[in-house]
Design an enzyme around this catalytic site. Structure first.
Site, PDB file in Angstrom:
ATOM      1  N   HIS A 181       0.823  -1.222   0.000  1.00  0.00           N
ATOM      2  CA  HIS A 181       0.000   0.000   0.000  1.00  0.00           C
ATOM      3  C   HIS A 181       0.848   1.260   0.000  1.00  0.00           C
ATOM      4  CE1 HIS A 181      -3.779   2.330   0.888  1.00  0.00           C
ATOM      5  NE2 HIS A 181      -4.147   1.465  -0.019  1.00  0.00           N
ATOM      6  N   HIS A 216      -2.503   1.464  12.830  1.00  0.00           N
ATOM      7  CA  HIS A 216      -2.028   0.889  11.560  1.00  0.00           C
ATOM      8  C   HIS A 216      -2.534  -0.555  11.494  1.00  0.00           C
ATOM      9  CE1 HIS A 216       0.370   0.354   8.041  1.00  0.00           C
ATOM     10  NE2 HIS A 216       1.577   0.338   8.547  1.00  0.00           N
ATOM     11  N   VAL A 250     -12.896   5.041  16.242  1.00  0.00           N
ATOM     12  CA  VAL A 250     -13.483   3.725  15.984  1.00  0.00           C
ATOM     13  C   VAL A 250     -12.537   2.939  15.076  1.00  0.00           C
ATOM     14  CG1 VAL A 250     -15.495   2.524  15.072  1.00  0.00           C
ATOM     15  CG2 VAL A 250     -15.793   4.739  16.196  1.00  0.00           C
ATOM     16  N   MET A 251     -12.011   1.857  15.598  1.00  0.00           N
ATOM     17  CA  MET A 251     -10.981   1.092  14.882  1.00  0.00           C
ATOM     18  C   MET A 251     -11.552   0.465  13.615  1.00  0.00           C
ATOM     19  SD  MET A 251      -8.170   1.434  16.500  1.00  0.00           S
ATOM     20  CE  MET A 251      -8.486   3.082  17.103  1.00  0.00           C
ATOM     21  N   PHE A 253     -11.820   2.215  10.838  1.00  0.00           N
ATOM     22  CA  PHE A 253     -12.401   3.276  10.005  1.00  0.00           C
ATOM     23  C   PHE A 253     -11.406   4.412   9.794  1.00  0.00           C
ATOM     24  CE2 PHE A 253     -16.854   2.150   9.479  1.00  0.00           C
ATOM     25  CZ  PHE A 253     -17.007   1.151  10.432  1.00  0.00           C
ATOM     26  N   HIS A 255      -8.892   6.771   6.931  1.00  0.00           N
ATOM     27  CA  HIS A 255      -7.651   6.484   6.197  1.00  0.00           C
ATOM     28  C   HIS A 255      -7.033   7.808   5.767  1.00  0.00           C
ATOM     29  CE1 HIS A 255      -4.786   4.639   3.480  1.00  0.00           C
ATOM     30  NE2 HIS A 255      -5.080   3.502   4.071  1.00  0.00           N
ATOM     31  N   ASP A 306      -9.065  -3.003   7.287  1.00  0.00           N
ATOM     32  CA  ASP A 306      -9.022  -3.755   8.548  1.00  0.00           C
ATOM     33  C   ASP A 306     -10.408  -4.059   9.114  1.00  0.00           C
ATOM     34  OD1 ASP A 306      -6.071  -1.938   9.301  1.00  0.00           O
ATOM     35  OD2 ASP A 306      -6.227  -4.068   8.794  1.00  0.00           O
ATOM     36  N   ARG A 331       2.257  -8.424   3.890  1.00  0.00           N
ATOM     37  CA  ARG A 331       2.977  -7.168   3.627  1.00  0.00           C
ATOM     38  C   ARG A 331       4.479  -7.348   3.537  1.00  0.00           C
ATOM     39  NH1 ARG A 331       1.004  -1.937   4.147  1.00  0.00           N
ATOM     40  NH2 ARG A 331      -0.819  -2.859   3.211  1.00  0.00           N
ATOM     41  N   ARG A 350      16.619  11.974   6.008  1.00  0.00           N
ATOM     42  CA  ARG A 350      16.993  12.772   7.176  1.00  0.00           C
ATOM     43  C   ARG A 350      16.200  14.085   7.085  1.00  0.00           C
ATOM     44  NH1 ARG A 350      17.387  16.337  10.846  1.00  0.00           N
ATOM     45  NH2 ARG A 350      19.197  16.239  12.247  1.00  0.00           N
TER      46      ARG A 350
HETATM   47  C1  SDX Z   1      -3.986   0.844   7.864  1.00  0.00           C
HETATM   48  O1  SDX Z   1      -1.539   4.264   5.331  1.00  0.00           O
HETATM   49  C2  SDX Z   1      -1.942   3.125   4.921  1.00  0.00           C
HETATM   50  O2  SDX Z   1      -1.988   2.833   3.723  1.00  0.00           O
HETATM   51  C3  SDX Z   1      -2.287   2.135   6.023  1.00  0.00           C
HETATM   52  C4  SDX Z   1      -2.952   0.853   5.565  1.00  0.00           C
HETATM   53  C5  SDX Z   1      -2.023  -0.015   4.775  1.00  0.00           C
HETATM   54  O3  SDX Z   1      -2.492  -0.816   3.958  1.00  0.00           O
HETATM   55  O4  SDX Z   1      -0.799   0.028   5.071  1.00  0.00           O
HETATM   56  O5  SDX Z   1      -4.091   1.168   4.765  1.00  0.00           O
HETATM   57  C6  SDX Z   1      -3.416   0.020   6.758  1.00  0.00           C
HETATM   58  O6  SDX Z   1      -3.260   1.224   8.731  1.00  0.00           O
HETATM   59  C7  SDX Z   1      -5.428   1.245   7.808  1.00  0.00           C
HETATM   60  C8  SDX Z   1      -5.834   2.172   9.003  1.00  0.00           C
HETATM   61  C9  SDX Z   1      -6.080   1.300  10.220  1.00  0.00           C
HETATM   62  N1  SDX Z   1      -6.278   2.153  11.414  1.00  0.00           N
HETATM   63  C10 SDX Z   1      -7.467   2.319  11.984  1.00  0.00           C
HETATM   64  O7  SDX Z   1      -8.512   1.827  11.580  1.00  0.00           O
HETATM   65  C11 SDX Z   1      -7.437   3.163  13.257  1.00  0.00           C
HETATM   66  C12 SDX Z   1      -8.579   4.191  13.269  1.00  0.00           C
HETATM   67  N2  SDX Z   1      -8.317   5.177  12.236  1.00  0.00           N
HETATM   68  C13 SDX Z   1      -7.755   6.450  12.606  1.00  0.00           C
HETATM   69  O8  SDX Z   1      -6.881   6.392  13.678  1.00  0.00           O
HETATM   70  C14 SDX Z   1      -7.349   7.285  11.407  1.00  0.00           C
HETATM   71  O9  SDX Z   1      -8.393   7.279  10.536  1.00  0.00           O
HETATM   72  C15 SDX Z   1      -6.086   6.936  10.659  1.00  0.00           C
HETATM   73  C16 SDX Z   1      -4.928   6.770  11.547  1.00  0.00           C
HETATM   74  C17 SDX Z   1      -6.281   5.702   9.853  1.00  0.00           C
HETATM   75  C18 SDX Z   1      -5.839   8.095   9.674  1.00  0.00           C
HETATM   76  O10 SDX Z   1      -5.512   9.155  10.466  1.00  0.00           O
HETATM   77  P1  SDX Z   1      -5.397  10.632   9.876  1.00  0.00           P
HETATM   78  O11 SDX Z   1      -5.343  10.662   8.398  1.00  0.00           O
HETATM   79  O12 SDX Z   1      -4.294  11.285  10.638  1.00  0.00           O
HETATM   80  O13 SDX Z   1      -6.785  11.234  10.244  1.00  0.00           O
HETATM   81  P2  SDX Z   1      -7.089  12.039  11.573  1.00  0.00           P
HETATM   82  O14 SDX Z   1      -6.785  11.153  12.750  1.00  0.00           O
HETATM   83  O15 SDX Z   1      -6.423  13.365  11.481  1.00  0.00           O
HETATM   84  O16 SDX Z   1      -8.669  12.206  11.480  1.00  0.00           O
HETATM   85  C19 SDX Z   1      -9.248  13.272  10.747  1.00  0.00           C
HETATM   86  C20 SDX Z   1     -10.602  13.488  11.439  1.00  0.00           C
HETATM   87  C21 SDX Z   1     -10.470  13.700  12.938  1.00  0.00           C
HETATM   88  O17 SDX Z   1     -11.587  14.470  13.352  1.00  0.00           O
HETATM   89  P3  SDX Z   1     -11.313  15.929  13.959  1.00  0.00           P
HETATM   90  O18 SDX Z   1     -10.370  15.718  15.135  1.00  0.00           O
HETATM   91  O19 SDX Z   1     -10.647  16.694  12.809  1.00  0.00           O
HETATM   92  O20 SDX Z   1     -12.681  16.412  14.344  1.00  0.00           O
HETATM   93  O21 SDX Z   1     -11.409  12.314  11.280  1.00  0.00           O
HETATM   94  C22 SDX Z   1     -11.652  11.749  12.583  1.00  0.00           C
HETATM   95  C23 SDX Z   1     -10.624  12.342  13.530  1.00  0.00           C
HETATM   96  O22 SDX Z   1     -11.130  12.364  14.855  1.00  0.00           O
HETATM   97  N3  SDX Z   1     -11.407  10.315  12.464  1.00  0.00           N
HETATM   98  C24 SDX Z   1     -12.038   9.404  13.179  1.00  0.00           C
HETATM   99  C25 SDX Z   1     -11.485   8.175  12.775  1.00  0.00           C
HETATM  100  N4  SDX Z   1     -10.549   8.388  11.853  1.00  0.00           N
HETATM  101  C26 SDX Z   1     -10.499   9.717  11.679  1.00  0.00           C
HETATM  102  N5  SDX Z   1     -13.019   9.495  14.110  1.00  0.00           N
HETATM  103  C27 SDX Z   1     -13.451   8.340  14.640  1.00  0.00           C
HETATM  104  N6  SDX Z   1     -12.956   7.127  14.297  1.00  0.00           N
HETATM  105  C28 SDX Z   1     -11.988   7.011  13.383  1.00  0.00           C
HETATM  106  N7  SDX Z   1     -11.525   5.817  13.043  1.00  0.00           N
END
Ligand code: SDX
Length: 370
Positions: A181, A216, A250-251, A253, A255, A306, A331, A350
């Site tokens: 990815h 992740h 919420v895990m 969800f 990206h 996920d 992976r 760096r």
């Molecule tokens: C993988 O990068 C890749 O390609 C990874 C991957 C791969 O194949 O290698 O696709 C695999 O890691 C998938 C992601 C798995 N992780 C999760 O499901 C954990 C939950 N997701 C979040 O922690 C988050 O969505 C991330 C880490 C995936 C992305 O983080 P970002 O891009 O830094 O987004 P953010 O945290 O800045 O969120 C933006 C907004 C926020 O709201 P505000 O604070 O601006 O009001 O969206 C909200 C967040 O609170 N938000 C969520 C959320 N994800 C984002 N709110 C609730 N639940 C969530 N899961």
């Protein structure tokens, strides 16, 4: 904030790659759309594609699978070390230690031959996961059956019987979806380690450490852990309402790259629904949808790969502790492809940092320091 500073390197291009890209929401492995690979290829074909420049023909695939099989036997010292690790140690921690351990028995004589080393690690990681699974269940590890698909091999060596076709097919699909990815956190970790001219085993151990985190790869286990608390869609509906009101993460969800839905989640969800129906487990899809609907309709935050994967593995009867390790089992191919690409055209990573510490000040000798 200075315009050069992007927290989490969001939106920053940190290198170029020919391995994969997300183009208008479509994931391409070296130009091939993942949904076509999912439909017409297998994990082994994807692994070959990532490690080379194109899909294999029948002869190349047969040779690749034979080489993979030739690397499956675990060194006795690795199995002995597996027995020493306490049973309560998470499988991802075991994998981190055991990839490092198996690295001491690297059979690939040429230090630069990281393509063969990647095939060897792909075989070893699958074997370590299966061996640990059996030891945890009080059973002895069993040898591979040459000729099984990689997915079927993992299930056979873990469970002791050849899997049914649906289980093998679904595991194979998740391995294809998880294989690569572009510059995700664990792949970027591997590239940074490569950029110092360190070795592939070190890069993979580092990448495993990065993937473990629940933000992740650890999200597949965390997402299923969340779903397991519910007995019905109604229960899940009440929970998500409260979670959103309290701004809970919420895990499974969201990206960083996909803002209108993870292409892989869409592909896997179709198969997950069929799997749940075939096992008469519709209640799980009620729970799955009860969480998904408000996330999508109210927060416009979509499932990533996920979310369906955790429930898929659960319905296949696999323990949660195996989910992120299975992500590693896939992976390893993408990480290795990026390592090889980085090494071929390298510049050490760096970046700069934005200093927010104390301003310049003088040292007071300890004799007079208060
Ligand atoms: C993988 O990068 C890749 O390609 C990874 C991957 C791969 O194949 O290698 O696709 C695999 O890691 C998938 C992601 C798995 N992780 C999760 O499901 C954990 C939950 N997701 C979040 O922690 C988050 O969505 C991330 C880490 C995936 C992305 O983080 P970002 O891009 O830094 O987004 P953010 O945290 O800045 O969120 C933006 C907004 C926020 O709201 P505000 O604070 O601006 O009001 O969206 C909200 C967040 O609170 N938000 C969520 C959320 N994800 C984002 N709110 C609730 N639940 C969530 N899961």
């Amino acid at each position: 904030m200075s315009d050069n500073y992007k927290p989490g390197l969001e939106g920053v291009i940190a290198g170029d790659t020919a391995v994969a890209c997300v183009d208008q929401g479509v994931l391409l492995y070296r130009g091939y759309p993942i949904e076509q690979l999912a439909e017409k290829a297998t994990f082994e074909e994807c692994a070959y594609l990532l490690l080379n420049d194109d899909l294999p023909n029948a002869t190349e695939l047969a040779t690749f699978k034979k080489e993979l099989d030739s690397f499956r036997a675990l060194p006795k010292q690795v199995v002995d070390a597996l027995r020493l690790i306490p049973n309560n140690v998470p499988m991802m921690d075991v994998l981190r230690s055991m990839v490092s351990m198996t690295g001491h028995f690297d059979p690939v004589s040429d230090p630069a031959d990281n393509k063969r080393r990647a095939i060897w690690l792909t075989a070893q990681i699958a074997g370590i996961i299966a061996a640990r699974y059996r030891l945890l269940n009080g059973q002895e590890p069993i040898a591979a059956i040459p000729g099984l698909s990689h997915a079927a091999q993992i299930l056979y060596q873990a469970q002791g019987t050849e899997p049914d076709a649906l289980s093998a097919k679904l595991l194979d699909l998740t391995l294809m979806l998880y294989a690569e990815h572009e510059f995700n956190a664990s792949t970027f970790t591997a590239r940074v380690i490569c950029s110092t001219m360190s070795d592939l085993v070190s890069a993979i151990v580092g990448a495993i450490g990065a993937l473990k985190g629940p933000l992740h790869g650890g999200a597949n286990e965390a997402a299923m852990d969340m779903l397991k608390q519910f007995k019905s869609g109604e229960e899940a509906k009440a929970w998500i309402k409260d979670a959103l009101a309290n701004k809970k993460k919420v895990m499974g969800f969201g990206h960083r790259v996909y803002k209108n839905g993870d292409h892989r989640a869409q592909i896997l969800e179709v198969e997950l629904r069929k799997l749940a129906a075939s096992k008469n487990q519709q209640v799980w899809m009620d729970i799955y949808d009860a969480i998904k609907e408000p996330m999508v309709n109210e927060k416009h935050i979509f499932p990533n790969v996920d979310y369906p994967c955790g429930l898929t593995y659960y319905l296949l009867g696999l323990p949660l502790d195996l989910y992120t390790p299975l992500f590693v089992a896939a992976r390893i191919t993408g990480w290795s492809a990026h390592f090889i690409e980085q090494a071929a055209n390298n510049r050490i990573y760096r970046p700069l940092s934005k200093y927010v510490g104390p301003a310049l000040r003088s040292v007071t000798p300890i004799s007079v320091r208060a």
